[in-house]
Structures are given as structure tokens and as C-alpha cells.
Design a protein around this motif. Sequence first.
Motif, PDB file in Angstrom:
ATOM      1  N   GLU A 149       0.817  -1.216   0.000  1.00  0.00           N
ATOM      2  CA  GLU A 149       0.000   0.000   0.000  1.00  0.00           C
ATOM      3  C   GLU A 149       0.853   1.270   0.000  1.00  0.00           C
ATOM      4  O   GLU A 149       0.413   2.314  -0.486  1.00  0.00           O
ATOM      5  CB  GLU A 149      -0.937   0.014   1.213  1.00  0.00           C
ATOM      6  CG  GLU A 149      -2.112  -0.950   1.124  1.00  0.00           C
ATOM      7  CD  GLU A 149      -1.743  -2.381   1.462  1.00  0.00           C
ATOM      8  OE1 GLU A 149      -2.583  -3.276   1.278  1.00  0.00           O
ATOM      9  OE2 GLU A 149      -0.609  -2.598   1.929  1.00  0.00           O
TER      10      GLU A 149
ATOM     11  N   GLN B 165      -8.920  10.262  -5.556  1.00  0.00           N
ATOM     12  CA  GLN B 165      -8.938  10.506  -4.109  1.00  0.00           C
ATOM     13  C   GLN B 165      -9.602   9.333  -3.392  1.00  0.00           C
ATOM     14  O   GLN B 165      -9.161   8.918  -2.306  1.00  0.00           O
ATOM     15  CB  GLN B 165      -9.687  11.801  -3.803  1.00  0.00           C
ATOM     16  CG  GLN B 165      -9.725  12.163  -2.323  1.00  0.00           C
ATOM     17  CD  GLN B 165      -8.348  12.429  -1.756  1.00  0.00           C
ATOM     18  OE1 GLN B 165      -7.680  13.363  -2.178  1.00  0.00           O
ATOM     19  NE2 GLN B 165      -7.907  11.618  -0.796  1.00  0.00           N
ATOM     20  N   GLY B 166     -10.639   8.798  -4.009  1.00  0.00           N
ATOM     21  CA  GLY B 166     -11.294   7.617  -3.425  1.00  0.00           C
ATOM     22  C   GLY B 166     -10.348   6.432  -3.341  1.00  0.00           C
ATOM     23  O   GLY B 166     -10.343   5.692  -2.349  1.00  0.00           O
ATOM     24  N   LYS B 167      -9.539   6.262  -4.389  1.00  0.00           N
ATOM     25  CA  LYS B 167      -8.563   5.169  -4.383  1.00  0.00           C
ATOM     26  C   LYS B 167      -7.497   5.400  -3.311  1.00  0.00           C
ATOM     27  O   LYS B 167      -7.061   4.451  -2.643  1.00  0.00           O
ATOM     28  CB  LYS B 167      -7.907   5.039  -5.753  1.00  0.00           C
ATOM     29  CG  LYS B 167      -8.843   4.564  -6.854  1.00  0.00           C
ATOM     30  CD  LYS B 167      -8.111   4.454  -8.181  1.00  0.00           C
ATOM     31  CE  LYS B 167      -9.045   3.980  -9.287  1.00  0.00           C
ATOM     32  NZ  LYS B 167      -8.343   3.889 -10.602  1.00  0.00           N
ATOM     33  N   VAL B 168      -7.061   6.653  -3.165  1.00  0.00           N
ATOM     34  CA  VAL B 168      -6.075   6.983  -2.125  1.00  0.00           C
ATOM     35  C   VAL B 168      -6.662   6.685  -0.746  1.00  0.00           C
ATOM     36  O   VAL B 168      -5.988   6.084   0.112  1.00  0.00           O
ATOM     37  CB  VAL B 168      -5.660   8.468  -2.208  1.00  0.00           C
ATOM     38  CG1 VAL B 168      -4.816   8.861  -0.990  1.00  0.00           C
ATOM     39  CG2 VAL B 168      -4.869   8.731  -3.480  1.00  0.00           C
ATOM     40  N   ASP B 169      -7.897   7.083  -0.534  1.00  0.00           N
ATOM     41  CA  ASP B 169      -8.543   6.842   0.763  1.00  0.00           C
ATOM     42  C   ASP B 169      -8.656   5.349   1.046  1.00  0.00           C
ATOM     43  O   ASP B 169      -8.426   4.897   2.179  1.00  0.00           O
ATOM     44  CB  ASP B 169      -9.928   7.486   0.783  1.00  0.00           C
ATOM     45  CG  ASP B 169      -9.863   9.011   0.732  1.00  0.00           C
ATOM     46  OD1 ASP B 169      -8.785   9.561   1.011  1.00  0.00           O
ATOM     47  OD2 ASP B 169     -10.888   9.636   0.405  1.00  0.00           O
ATOM     48  N   ASP B 170      -8.999   4.575   0.006  1.00  0.00           N
ATOM     49  CA  ASP B 170      -9.134   3.133   0.175  1.00  0.00           C
ATOM     50  C   ASP B 170      -7.788   2.494   0.504  1.00  0.00           C
ATOM     51  O   ASP B 170      -7.681   1.677   1.425  1.00  0.00           O
ATOM     52  CB  ASP B 170      -9.710   2.509  -1.103  1.00  0.00           C
ATOM     53  CG  ASP B 170      -9.767   0.988  -1.027  1.00  0.00           C
ATOM     54  OD1 ASP B 170     -10.576   0.458  -0.244  1.00  0.00           O
ATOM     55  OD2 ASP B 170      -8.982   0.324  -1.744  1.00  0.00           O
TER      56      ASP B 170
ATOM     57  N   ILE C   7      -0.033   4.035  -2.582  1.00  0.00           N
ATOM     58  CA  ILE C   7      -0.423   5.390  -2.154  1.00  0.00           C
ATOM     59  C   ILE C   7       0.497   6.433  -2.777  1.00  0.00           C
ATOM     60  O   ILE C   7       0.042   7.502  -3.216  1.00  0.00           O
ATOM     61  CB  ILE C   7      -0.400   5.493  -0.623  1.00  0.00           C
ATOM     62  CG1 ILE C   7      -1.516   4.634  -0.021  1.00  0.00           C
ATOM     63  CG2 ILE C   7      -0.542   6.939  -0.157  1.00  0.00           C
ATOM     64  CD1 ILE C   7      -1.440   4.496   1.486  1.00  0.00           C
TER      65      ILE C   7
ATOM     66  N   ASP D 196      -3.452   1.422   6.859  1.00  0.00           N
ATOM     67  CA  ASP D 196      -3.591   1.658   8.298  1.00  0.00           C
ATOM     68  C   ASP D 196      -4.044   0.394   9.025  1.00  0.00           C
ATOM     69  O   ASP D 196      -3.578   0.105  10.139  1.00  0.00           O
ATOM     70  CB  ASP D 196      -4.584   2.796   8.546  1.00  0.00           C
ATOM     71  CG  ASP D 196      -4.052   4.149   8.076  1.00  0.00           C
ATOM     72  OD1 ASP D 196      -2.838   4.233   7.797  1.00  0.00           O
ATOM     73  OD2 ASP D 196      -4.853   5.094   7.995  1.00  0.00           O
TER      74      ASP D 196
ATOM     75  N   THR E 183      -5.196   3.968   1.763  1.00  0.00           N
ATOM     76  CA  THR E 183      -4.761   4.442   3.075  1.00  0.00           C
ATOM     77  C   THR E 183      -5.436   3.654   4.193  1.00  0.00           C
ATOM     78  O   THR E 183      -4.798   3.284   5.190  1.00  0.00           O
ATOM     79  CB  THR E 183      -5.074   5.941   3.240  1.00  0.00           C
ATOM     80  OG1 THR E 183      -4.389   6.684   2.219  1.00  0.00           O
ATOM     81  CG2 THR E 183      -4.635   6.447   4.605  1.00  0.00           C
ATOM     82  N   ALA E 184      -6.717   3.373   4.012  1.00  0.00           N
ATOM     83  CA  ALA E 184      -7.448   2.593   5.016  1.00  0.00           C
ATOM     84  C   ALA E 184      -6.872   1.185   5.116  1.00  0.00           C
ATOM     85  O   ALA E 184      -6.705   0.640   6.223  1.00  0.00           O
ATOM     86  CB  ALA E 184      -8.931   2.538   4.663  1.00  0.00           C
TER      87      ALA E 184
ATOM     88  N   THR F 124      -0.938   9.221  -5.138  1.00  0.00           N
ATOM     89  CA  THR F 124      -0.780  10.611  -4.702  1.00  0.00           C
ATOM     90  C   THR F 124      -0.099  11.443  -5.774  1.00  0.00           C
ATOM     91  O   THR F 124      -0.459  12.610  -5.994  1.00  0.00           O
ATOM     92  CB  THR F 124       0.022  10.676  -3.391  1.00  0.00           C
ATOM     93  OG1 THR F 124      -0.665   9.929  -2.378  1.00  0.00           O
ATOM     94  CG2 THR F 124       0.188  12.111  -2.918  1.00  0.00           C
TER      95      THR F 124
END
Length: 247
Positions: free
Chosen positions: A33, A143-148, A37, A154, A150-151, A41
Motif C-alpha cells: 500500500e 482521491q477515493g482510491k487513495v482513501d481506500d 499510495i 492503516d 490508506t485505510a 498521490t
Amino acid sequence: MNAAPADQIRLLDVQALDVRLQQLAHKRRSLPEHAEIEALTKDLNQLRDLLVAAQTEESDCGREQTKAEQDVDQVRQRAARDQQRLDSGAVSSPKDLENLQREIVSLAKRQGDLEEIVLEVMERRESAQERLAELTERVAAVQGKVDDATARRDAAQAELDAEAASVAKDREVVAGPLPEDLLKLYDRLREKQGGVGAARLHQRRCEGCRLELDITEVNEIRAAAPDKVVRCENCSRILVRTAESGL
């Protein structure tokens, strides 16, 4: 240095736990990831730059359209006033009438030219708006892919951190009873030797550097007292003797 044989063997358990901690730390740093990311990004930043450029272009076109429409309106109003003067019969001089008619014709041409400009600006603005809408959608998608990602990162890190905390706690329990001088030597060697400070002597081979000991070293170790802490001549790591050492 001397240490009870049981403590030396216990050192191998500490070593195994330290290796596991290293593996977990490496896995944490190497999560796929991270690269995902980073790439997303980079794409997102490029898209945002394009989006800002599109917003600027659309805004500029908007101002240009407003100015062009105002110019058309001014010409139209002036032409209407001239036409009203002409229709009212207030101008009686033939020369003045000719000039007024000529100005009305000129204003009509000017209005037509300005209206062409308005249409051209409107087309450019419409194109800019379409580009703006497309880029806005693309930015949201990335941005949705980045958020996914990132989740997911994490969550994976949290799982690895939880395991690392458990292993670290086990290490404290296992290392706690060991003599302080033995543990200090082990930690110093581990730092110098790539994370491995103690290795098993197995069938006359050091499992730290994977080299077989020569007969002189074997004889020296065989003659050493069981509680003597012996070291590998090749890598300097602590050599832990067991029943499988081949002595």
C-alpha cells in the motif's frame, strides 16, 4: 564471560523474538500500500494541478464573456438610441441624417462582430467547463482510491503493530532473567551484525555466518567449560552450544 548453559540457550529464544520483530518492522515498511499510495498521490497531485488550470481557464473565460456581452449591450443601446432619434424626426439636416444612418449601419456591424466574439468565448468556456467537470470527476475517483489504499495500509499497520507489541512483551519476559552482562554483549553484537547477536552451533557450523568451524576452533570450544560464553572466530557472534553442536 561466563553464563549458565540454560541462559545461553535462552538467548536463542531472545534472538528468535528479535528476528521476528525485525521481520515485522520490515513488513510494515514494505507494505504494498505504501507504493500504491505514493503512485496514486503523484497522479492526484498532477490531476489537481490540471484542475486548477482548468478552473483558471473557466474563470478567465467567464470574465471575458461578461466583458464581451457588456460591449454588445453598450453597442446595442447606442444603436437603439440612434434609431430612436432617426425615427422621431428630430434630425432634419440631410447631412446629420446621413451621418446618423451611417453610424447605425456601423453600429450594427460592430454589434455583429462583438456577438461573434461572444459566441467564440462561450464555446471556449463550454469546453473549459467540460474539462473542469471531467477533471473534478477524475480527482474524486483517484482521491477515493487513495482513501481506500490508506485505510488498507492503516489496517495492516495496526495488525502488525499489535503483533509487534505482543512479541516485544514476550521478549521482555524471556530476556528478563538473563544476566545483564550477557544481554548487553548480545545486544551490542546484534547491532553490529545485522540483527543477529547469538547463533546456534549446529554440527560444527555457526548458524550466524553459515561457516563451518575448523578443527582448532572445535577443539577449543569442546575444551571450554559449559558456562563459558564462546564466540565465533569468523563473525564474532555468541555461539550457543546444544546437543546438536557436533562436539
